[in-house]
Motif scaffolding. Structure first.
Motif, PDB file in Angstrom:
ATOM      1  N   VAL A  46      -3.748  -5.311  -2.072  1.00 22.12           N
ATOM      2  CA  VAL A  46      -3.985  -4.452  -3.193  1.00 22.12           C
ATOM      3  C   VAL A  46      -2.896  -3.831  -3.768  1.00 22.12           C
ATOM      4  O   VAL A  46      -2.123  -3.176  -2.991  1.00 22.12           O
ATOM      5  CB  VAL A  46      -5.188  -3.360  -2.727  1.00 22.12           C
ATOM      6  N   THR A  63      -6.771  -0.979  -9.912  1.00 25.77           N
ATOM      7  CA  THR A  63      -6.070  -1.779  -8.622  1.00 25.77           C
ATOM      8  C   THR A  63      -6.388  -3.314  -8.765  1.00 25.77           C
ATOM      9  O   THR A  63      -7.300  -3.503  -9.837  1.00 25.77           O
ATOM     10  CB  THR A  63      -6.817  -1.458  -7.378  1.00 25.77           C
ATOM     11  N   SER A  65      -6.286  -6.894  -6.639  1.00 22.44           N
ATOM     12  CA  SER A  65      -6.174  -7.708  -5.568  1.00 22.44           C
ATOM     13  C   SER A  65      -5.317  -9.046  -5.849  1.00 22.44           C
ATOM     14  O   SER A  65      -5.522  -9.682  -6.826  1.00 22.44           O
ATOM     15  CB  SER A  65      -7.501  -7.891  -5.025  1.00 22.44           C
TER      16      SER A  65
END
Length: 90
Positions: A46, A63, A65
């Motif tokens: 992340v 964020t 991934s």
């Protein structure tokens, strides 16, 4: 993309889905070149993304991934039926 160009790698974006606000909801990219997997394999995880929208002065944080997978060459494979054992249980 600029990082890949600086390293001499080829970068190709695939399946980029944009949001209604002009951002990116999800994307896939393919990076090819000498040593690219060795350099990028630890980038999985992340990541924090910070930006300042044009209509605001505050920093927005979100964020992303990241998954880094190696490419695999296609091989020819034959499975011998005598090497297979199937067990069934009740």
């Amino acid at each position: 993309e600029k990082y890949c160009q600086a390293k001499g790698w080829r970068f190709a974006a695939h399946d980029v889905r944009r949001t209604e606000f002009g951002g990116v909801a999800s994307a896939m990219a393919e990076v090819t070149g000498e040593g690219c997997y060795a350099a990028l394999r630890f980038e999985s995880g992340v990541h924090r993304v910070q930006r300042v929208p044009t209509n605001d002065v505050r920093i927005h944080t979100s964020t992303a991934s990241v998954v880094v997978l190696p490419g695999v060459d296609q091989i020819e494979f034959t499975l011998d039926e005598n090497d297979v054992r199937i067990d069934t249980f009740r």
